[in-house]
Motif scaffolding. Structure first.
Motif, short mmCIF file in Angstrom:
data_model
loop_
_atom_site.label_atom_id
_atom_site.label_comp_id
_atom_site.label_asym_id
_atom_site.label_seq_id
_atom_site.Cartn_x
_atom_site.Cartn_y
_atom_site.Cartn_z
N GLN A 104 0.84 -1.20 0.00
CA GLN A 104 0.00 0.00 0.00
C GLN A 104 0.87 1.26 0.00
N LYS A 123 2.44 1.87 -3.35
CA LYS A 123 1.44 2.38 -4.31
C LYS A 123 1.16 3.87 -4.06
N ALA A 130 -1.44 6.65 6.02
CA ALA A 130 -2.55 5.95 5.36
C ALA A 130 -2.25 4.46 5.22
N GLU A 161 -2.40 2.65 8.65
CA GLU A 161 -3.75 2.57 9.22
C GLU A 161 -4.64 1.55 8.50
N THR A 162 -4.20 1.08 7.34
CA THR A 162 -5.03 0.07 6.65
C THR A 162 -5.16 -1.21 7.47
N PRO A 179 -8.58 -1.52 10.81
CA PRO A 179 -9.94 -2.09 10.85
C PRO A 179 -9.97 -3.62 10.94
N GLU A 230 -11.31 -5.53 14.22
CA GLU A 230 -12.50 -6.38 14.07
C GLU A 230 -12.21 -7.80 14.56
N GLN A 284 -9.21 6.39 -0.82
CA GLN A 284 -9.44 7.34 0.26
C GLN A 284 -10.84 7.89 0.12
N THR A 339 -13.89 -3.40 3.88
CA THR A 339 -13.12 -2.22 3.50
C THR A 339 -11.91 -2.10 4.40
N SER A 340 -10.83 -1.61 3.84
CA SER A 340 -9.65 -1.37 4.68
C SER A 340 -9.50 0.12 4.95
N ASP A 341 -10.51 0.89 4.58
CA ASP A 341 -10.45 2.33 4.81
C ASP A 341 -11.12 2.63 6.16
N PRO A 342 -10.35 3.13 7.14
CA PRO A 342 -10.93 3.37 8.47
C PRO A 342 -12.13 4.30 8.44
N THR A 370 -15.13 2.39 7.57
CA THR A 370 -15.55 1.56 8.70
C THR A 370 -16.34 2.40 9.69
N ARG A 374 -21.67 -11.79 12.81
CA ARG A 374 -20.67 -12.75 12.36
C ARG A 374 -21.32 -13.80 11.46
#
Lengths: 339, 340
Positions: free
Chosen positions: A191, A194, A248, A251-252, A255, A259, B75, B206-209, B212, B230
């Protein structure tokens, strides 16, 4: 070397470490390379290169990372050979030379949890004959054992290829106690590369450079200072600011890690959940990401709060745990575990 | 933990670790499928039987497709390239599992569920005198009329200003046996009030906080427990429904952007994105959530307050749904038999 030597080995996707009962400890990059042709062999004067040397000479090598993405690829002879070379190299570093010495070695090898779940037989066969006695365990378990954190504890081991989660409930972890994500150090590198390429299309950046930068400057949350690195732009070394990109990219992982952490917590018996929440241990290279414990603690506030500890010595915490296992295992068991 | 307890636990786990390794040496089955876990063992025996036809079907279908479509995170608020005459195709590797592709299901779109976001005690985003729940309901009514006029059957999750739980909305959609689900929402990005744009979501990790957080905010009133979630999430990301949802989201986003930008040249195309909104997780049919505007932007809020602009949004959503329905090979609408 006539005495028995106990060793703990952390066979990681990015780095592998060994701790031995003779007091020696070493860490190497988990890269193994063979010269591409006769010319390369002549230049390198070696049949195989390992670790940093392999990375430094990668243009002349057939380079392998045997446990990339946490799995030993079945059917890949080169990857099996790479695992063997890596183990032999680590053993040589702690003074094991030749078959006679290997006959007196009791080795515990910690591997990414995913590889142990999916191809443990293959993994064991791949290591056959390297040492006399061999015990293979999952890496987070080795970490937990070494820290005496075997009850009401969660280990989050953020490596290069995988992030392993393991809830210790006073027993050898079962599949339901563990999770593995392939979002880890490597995915941050991808990431970050990129994002840097998008912002600085003229800069010539490789994933190896990005990995170095990440290891020095990774962070989540607020930056403490600007992240400025040097990269060639049209051949000229140039300083570029990658603060936002680093932020950025790092921080990927938040989540999915949050989780999974909360999901595993939710599966702990209710009366023990608070104890596990306050005993979360970060290990692996990813544990070095600045601000990560605080970010995870922030997420835990939503479920009653918790405490996330970061190991001061994440590089050897797994191999030290393996060594503790090797020393504690009764000799009778070792006799059965002939590799 | 006391030292004696630690030692006892250590001995036990070490014994178990050794036992597991000895099992591997002997070639014994994993402990998880030993007697005592008979159900797991039975299932492990049966799974290969189930996988054979799936694998054969997947391999056959894979020849005609580009393979697993991967989606990249973006983003939040990142504008798409205007010159791309469409949408940013977002790629993010999530799984290497071979999937059954949507090409296997060229079926008709007859019945549409419209879900006007928020309502009742849940106002959604608010900007001065403009309230999200009123905007979404009005657009929903307008879209309902357009679809009904064109022969679609329309099911609505709410027809007036009342509180409807997210799981109730999903239940209504699922029990109606509808073909697609379209949830209408309005964005609000208080940290970037200068930004205004549209974006369309379909279900996926998604990996975008920030996404989320957005999904968490929208899901707060879902009524689902973590355990329910779940169960719902297990397996849904990889199914063929995702392909159809992605396709629907792409067409709707394209129509929204191209039609609304004519009225608002500053409008940004924020593209098609993935996020685990409850209404997308819990519905059984291809489902999208369209953020048709941005209330945190003053100019956009003023436009959303105008009936003619809301009509344009409804027109654009209708055009998207219509185009998606037309793209399928089956009977297009209720009452029109399939002769093909």
């Amino acid at each position: 070397m006539a005495d028995i030597l106990h060793v703990g080995i952390d066979l990681g996707t990015s780095r592998s470490a060994i701790s031995a009962s003779n007091g020696e400890r070493f860490v190497v990059d988990s890269f193994v390379g063979w010269p591409l042709d006769m010319v390369a062999r002549k230049v390198l004067k070696r049949d195989v290169l390992i670790g940093h040397e392999a990375v430094a000479n990668r243009t002349m090598l057939d380079l392998h990372r045997p446990l990339e993405r946490g799995l030993l690829k079945e059917g890949s002879d080169k990857d099996v050979e790479a695992v063997r070379e890596l183990l032999l190299h680590l053993l040589r570093l702690v003074g094991v030379n030749g078959q006679n010495d290997a006959a007196n070695v009791r080795a515990v090898v910690g591997v990414p949890a995913a590889s142990l779940r999916t191809n443990k037989q293959y993994l064991r066969n791949s290591m056959k004959g390297i040492v006399d006695s061999l015990l293979i365990v999952s890496e987070p378990f080795a970490v937990a054992y070494g820290l005496d954190a075997l009850l009401h504890t969660m280990i989050i081991d953020i490596g290069a290829g995988t992030t392993d989660f393991c809830v210790m409930k006073g027993r050898y972890p079962t599949e339901e106690d563990q999770r593995t994500l392939t979002i880890a150090g490597d995915s941050i590198d991808t990431q970050l590369l990129k994002l840097i390429e998008e912002r600085y299309p003229q800069a010539n950046v490789t994933v190896f450079m990005v990995r170095d930068w990440k290891e020095k400057h990774s962070f989540v949350g607020e930056p403490q200072s600007q992240v400025v690195v040097t990269a060639p732009v049209k051949g000229v070394p140039t300083e570029i600011d990658i603060t936002n990109e680093m932020h950025a990219a790092c921080e990927t992982i938040l989540p999915p890690v949050i989780e999974t952490m909360i999901d595993l917590l939710a599966r702990v018996e209710p009366e023990f959940q608070e104890r596990v929440r306050t005993n979360i241990i970060l290990s692996g290279g990813g544990g070095l990401i600045r601000g990560l414990p605080e970010a995870l603690e922030g997420a835990l506030k939503g479920v009653g709060g918790g405490k996330v500890r970061y190991m001061e010595d994440p590089v050897f915490v797994g191999s030290d745990g393996g060594l503790a296992l090797a020393i504690d295992a009764p000799e009778g068991d070792w006799e059965k575990l002939t590799a | 933990m006391r030292a004696a307890t630690i030692q006892r636990v250590k001995r036990r786990v070490l014994r178990e670790a050794v036992a597991e390794n000895l099992d591997v040496i002997r070639g014994a089955p994993p402990r998880a499928v030993r007697p005592g876990n008979r159900i797991a063992r039975i299932w492990l025996k049966r799974v290969p039987l189930l996988l054979v036809p799936l694998a054969l079907g997947g391999a056959y279908l894979a020849r005609g497709t580009s393979g697993g479509q991967a989606i990249l995170p973006v983003q939040r608020g990142a504008p798409a390239s205007a010159g791309q005459a469409g949408l940013p195709v977002l790629h993010e590797t999530t799984t290497s599992i071979e999937r059954v592709t949507s090409a296997a299901f060229p079926l008709a779109v007859k019945r549409v569920v419209l879900d006007a976001g928020h309502g009742g005690t849940d106002p959604g985003a608010i900007a001065a005198d403009v309230i999200e729940k009123a905007i979404t309901l009005d657009i929903g009514h307008r879209l309902h009329a357009l679809l009904a006029k064109d022969g679609f059957e329309v099911i609505t999750t709410r027809a007036d200003d009342r509180t409807i739980a997210l799981r109730e909305r999903a239940r209504v959609a699922n029990e109606s046996n509808s073909d697609i689900f379209v949830s209408i929402h309005v964005n609000s990005i208080v940290k970037h009030t200068a930004s205004r744009g549209i974006e369309t979501y379909y279900l996926g990790p998604t990996s975008d906080p920030s996404l989320t957080q957005l999904a968490a905010a929208e899901n707060r009133v879902s009524g689902y427990s973590l355990g329910d979630m779940r169960k719902l999430l297990d397996g849904v990301y990889a199914d063929a429904r995702r392909d159809e949802s992605f396709k629907l989201a792409g067409i709707v986003q394209q129509e929204l952007y191209s039609k609304l930008r004519a009225s608002d040249i500053g409008l940004e195309n924020w593209g098609v994105k993935r996020a685990p909104f409850i209404v997308l997780v819990a519905t059984d049919m291809p489902a999208i959530l369209a953020e048709v505007g941005c209330l945190s932007n003053q100019q956009e809020a003023a436009m959303l307050n105008r009936a003619e602009y809301r009509q344009k949004i409804a027109d654009a959503l209708f055009a998207g749904i219509r185009a998606y329905a037309s793209a399928n090979d089956g009977p297009k609408k209720k009452g029109i038999p399939n002769h093909g």
